[in-house]
Design an enzyme around this catalytic site. Structure first.
Site, mmCIF file in Angstrom:
data_model
loop_
_atom_site.group_PDB
_atom_site.id
_atom_site.type_symbol
_atom_site.label_atom_id
_atom_site.label_comp_id
_atom_site.label_asym_id
_atom_site.label_seq_id
_atom_site.Cartn_x
_atom_site.Cartn_y
_atom_site.Cartn_z
ATOM 1 N N HIS A 431 39.658 35.354 39.652
ATOM 2 C CA HIS A 431 39.843 34.225 38.746
ATOM 3 C C HIS A 431 38.794 34.228 37.624
ATOM 4 O O HIS A 431 39.125 34.152 36.440
ATOM 5 C CB HIS A 431 39.756 32.926 39.564
ATOM 6 C CG HIS A 431 39.927 31.696 38.743
ATOM 7 N ND1 HIS A 431 38.857 31.016 38.217
ATOM 8 C CD2 HIS A 431 41.034 31.051 38.328
ATOM 9 C CE1 HIS A 431 39.304 29.976 37.534
ATOM 10 N NE2 HIS A 431 40.626 29.976 37.579
ATOM 11 N N CYS A 807 51.834 42.684 32.150
ATOM 12 C CA CYS A 807 50.984 41.587 31.675
ATOM 13 C C CYS A 807 49.793 41.346 32.590
ATOM 14 O O CYS A 807 49.089 40.363 32.450
ATOM 15 C CB CYS A 807 51.791 40.305 31.491
ATOM 16 S SG CYS A 807 52.507 39.712 33.015
#
Ligand code: PEP
Ligand code: MG
Length: 850
Positions: A431, A807
């Site tokens: 993250h 992506c």
């Protein structure tokens, strides 16, 4: 003094070649310096007599096969004095330092005393004895350090020191001196440390060394004499300007030290332009012809000998990435090189240096610890251990570094407020890494050597030292190093040269580049870097604004579908405004919006204090909140209730998002800018998931069309993030317009490797060669790549013109882009700050047609 020596057919010793315009000299056999000198000679520059020893010749010397140095020296006239310089294939690979004045001995010294005066003769001889003693005889340099003594005394001192250390007289035979110089240079090149050093700079293990032997021109004596160095650009900026120094009565690179004069007229002091205007004018003329003919910016070493200019050497100017871009673009604009070559001269990764602040490579570094360099750039700030403290720090206008074990979505606002992020855990697609790259924030993850005691607000370093909240550190996200205190930072510079290069790269690249952009700020950056649309908008990031978070939590806590719909109804206008802004900024380029992806519990508080606050905000008993949070917790949330699974079990969320997207598209289209939004379903693993979601989305689209009266179109697609979706792509593709490979999750699931925990052992795995590279950083072309190829091929079988893209974080990595291009993907999508690198990588691939 210059001699024109031809290679005669009866020249017996073939291990060296006198450099003439036609001599057989090549970079691959004699090295770059020898070849460059030949080019200077071809340009009619006054280069003193020079001989080149080939790679094979030097290799032979290292093995004990010495050339006939007596014959070689004969080419340089009577009583020759020469220099020897290294000539490797690529100057960046290094090599032994130059040795000057070989041939100096008692006899030559005496003659030179007559010719040049005692002081000059003493200094020349002394310099040779010093370098011979240290670099050839390998004696202790301290013994040959001479303070500013009288030159005769100094010479006597170094000769005595040599005799004392070696128990023999300083060698007097020039041929012997030259042999020993050759031998020491050849051996130094073959030594382990020199080999490892050049290999670290990309040299092959068997890289060769050539040597260049050149007649010495002294720069000392009667008339105007001196030596200097000139270049025609500033090596930091690349702007054209004369730089360098000239020092009267000096030799070698002495001009770079001490009391040298300026080259160009300068109000601060004397200049070469005034002292010897003719030589200066000739020299600057050479600069122009070197640029045009050698197609490079060169640094030229020269000597003025009794008023006559001689060119000793020219090397490519070492330069920063910023200067490299400027030089390449200027040369292409001046039609010296084609645009294609300008593009190929810049390494794609070098562009990152231009986009972020960097620690000055020339300043000292006090490294406290290292981790994974997850997001480039550098920042200094005071340590904070929580997102709240980061925000408080930001409010006080004080730069801070957010240090966390790992980050979670609730830290996003803290990350926005921080100048850099450092985490103990995590890998390239954790993250913290993903968000930091998106924000262009320097970030180091997986710094597993640090021990964090968040409660005590203390972190312990590998050395045992501790740092506390408020201590100053610098995070260098480009190198992965955490530095003590402040550092000298260089500002990024996005000049017109950079923009021009980017435009050319975009024109040439045959794979398109989009950006992963979640906010209007991201989208603005993406457009500045010429992204051809947004390839991934992670909508969940939009819910972390404070007002939205409470609404989101209300929605999560709703007991009935109606209550949920009410909370979502209030989120709808906010999302619609978000999307509208993105559509407007992207001005007709595609915008691909991914429907909600993370597990719901990520939006809930995890501390008792947070739960109490939430209970207050929702007017619920604390026990209710606790029960609900517990009920939503999962053993393995990344494989649990997230992505499309949430879309199917709590469909109101996707309904609201689809409505927001379509209403925004209708409004923007109605204002005259047609928008065709792309709606992307995350974490698909079965075709039925697509069917169900598609059906509901089609209904919402029809409702919005009817209500708005605007006939907009949209494209529906899926993210391929599970191995099953790749394997079943043939079945899925007919239902959608595009497939976008989410290689972060796909890598995680293919390896069965948590993207948030991999940092703990990744460096050990790479060190032991278990993995060649961190697969979250560089696409694993064997395994994950095979799934990409299978997915692409099967999807095309049932839907020939389906759009294919990637992506995941790999989208900004040049090697991964090469793979995607070969697999026939239409575009890659990456963090905005990696878009320029991706364009240039795409251009390189197209130009090399790999
Ligand atoms: C992915 O999994 O590759 C991806 C792009 O999605 P995220 O990183 O948001 O999981
Ligand atoms: Mg994903």
């Amino acid at each position: 003094m210059q001699k024109l020596v031809q290679n005669t057919p009866d020249q017996l010793d073939t291990s060296y070649t006198i450099i003439t315009p036609d001599a057989p000299i090549a970079v691959a056999s004699h090295g770059g310096r020898a070849k460059c000198l030949q080019r200077l000679i071809r340009l009619d520059m006054p280069v003193p007599c020079t001989a080149a020893v080939s790679f094979d010749g030097v290799h032979g010397i290292a093995q004990g096969r010495l050339p006939d140095t007596k014959a070689m020296l004969a080419s340089f006239g009577e009583m020759p004095v020469v220099s020897v310089r290294p000539s490797s294939e690529d100057p960046d690979w290094g090599g032994p330092g130059a040795i000057l004045n070989i041939g100096m001995n008692g006899v030559r010294h005496k003659a030179m005393t007559q010719e040049l005066g005692a002081d000059a003769a003493n200094r020349l001889y002394m310099r040779f004895v010093q370098s011979y003693a240290v670099h050839v005889a390998r004696l202790d340099p301290d013994e040959f350090e001479i303070d500013d003594a009288d030159s005769a005394q100094a010479l006597a001192q170094v000769l005595a020191a040599y005799e004392f250390e070696c128990e023999e007289e300083f060698p007097q035979d020039p041929a012997h001196q030259l042999q020993e110089v050759f031998r020491s240079m050849a051996r130094a090149w073959e030594g382990t440390s020199a080999r490892l050093l050049r290999q670290s700079k990309g040299a092959p293990a068997d890289a060769g060394l050539g040597l260049v032997v050149q007649e010495m021109i002294f720069g000392l004596g009667s008339g105007e004499c001196g030596s200097g160095v000139i270049r025609f650009i500033n090596p930091h900026t690349g702007y054209r300007q004369v730089e360098g120094r000239y020092k009267r009565q000096s030799q070698g690179r002495d001009a770079l030290e001490g009391d040298a004069v300026f080259l160009q007229k300068d109000s601060r002091g004397a200049s070469m332009e005034e002292l010897c205007p003719d030589s200066y004018a000739t020299l600057t003329g050479y600069g122009t012809s070197l640029r045009a003919k050698l197609r490079e910016e060169m640094e030229v070493e020269f000597v003025v000998d009794n008023g006559t200019l001689k060119i000793l050497d020219a090397v490519r100017v070492q330069r920063t990435s910023r200067a490299a871009v400027r030089v390449a673009v200027d040369m292409a604009n001046d039609k010296i090189i084609p645009r294609e070559e300008a593009l190929l001269r810049i390494e794609p990764r070098a562009l990152t240096e231009l986009l972020h602040r960097q620690v000055n490579p020339e300043s000292p570094r006090d490294v406290l610890l290292t981790g994974i360099a997850a997001s480039p750039g550098a920042a200094t700030g005071r340590i904070v251990f929580s997102a709240t403290a980061a925000q408080a720090s930001h409010a006080r206008d004080e730069a801070c570094i957010l240090v966390r074990r790992e980050t979670a979505p609730e830290d996003i606002r803290g990350m926005h407020a921080a100048s850099a992020v450092l985490t103990e855990r995590g890998g390239m697609s954790s993250h913290a890494a993903v968000i930091a790259r998106g924000l262009g924030l320097p970030c180091i993850v997986g710094a597993s050597d640090l021990k964090l005691k968040r409660k005590d607000k203390i972190l312990t370093l590998p050395s045992g030292e501790t740092l506390e909240e408020g201590d100053l550190i610098t995070v260098d996200g480009s190198s992965g190093e955490v530095l003590a205190g402040t550092a000298d930072l260089l500002e990024p510079t996005l000049e017109d040269g950079f923009r021009t290069l980017l435009t050319w790269a975009e024109e040439v690249s045959d794979i398109k580049v989009r950006a992963n952009a979640d906010t209007p700020a991201d989208a603005d950056i993406a457009r500045r870097f010429r992204a051809r649309g947004i390839g991934l908008c992670r909508t969940e990031h939009m819910f972390f604004e404070h007002d939205r978070l409470t609404l989101m939590r209300e929605m999560i806590f709703a007991d009935t579908s109606e209550d949920r719909a009410t909370a979502l109804e209030r989120l709808l206008p906010m999302q619609r405004a978000d999307f509208k802004k993105l559509f407007e900024i992207m001005k007709g380029e595609s915008v691909c919006i991914r429907l909600f992806d993370p597990p719901l519990h990520e939006f809930l508080p995890h501390t008792r204090e947070g739960m109490r606050e939430l209970a207050g905000a929702l007017d619920l008993p604390l026990s209710d909140v606790e029960r609900r949070v517990k009920a939503l917790s999962e053993f393995n949330p990344m494989l649990g209730m997230r992505g499309v699974r949430l879309g199917i079990t709590v469909p109101e969320i996707y309904d609201m998002q689809a409505r927001a997207i379509f209403e925004a598209a209708a409004e923007v289209t109605a204002s005259g800018n047609t928008v065709v939004p792309e709606v992307m379903i995350p974490l698909v693993s079965a075709v039925r998931e697509v069917d169900i979601v598609k059906e509901r989305i089609d209904v919402v689209a029809s409702q919005v069309r009817a209500a708005s009266g605007v006939e907009f179109a949209f494209r529906l697609g899926v993210m391929v993030e599970t191995p099953r979706a790749a394997l079943r792509a043939e079945e899925i593709a007919p239902h959608v317009s595009f497939l976008s490979f989410g290689t972060n999750d796909l890598t995680q699931m293919t390896y069965g490797l948590s993207r948030d925990d991999a940092g703990r052992f990744m460096s050990e795995y790479v060190r032991q060669g278990v993995y060649e590279e961190d697969p979250f950083h560089t696409l694993d072309t064997d395994g994950v790549g095979e799934l990409l190829n299978i997915g692409a091929e099967r999807a095309r079988r049932s839907h020939a013109d389906v759009t294919l893209s990637i992506c995941g974080e790999h989208g900004g990595n040049p090697e991964s882009i090469a793979f995607c291009r070969l697999a026939g993907f239409d575009y890659v999508s990456c963090s905005p700050f990696r878009v320029p690198v991706a364009w240039l990588a795409g251009a390189h691939l197209a130009l090399k047609d790999l």
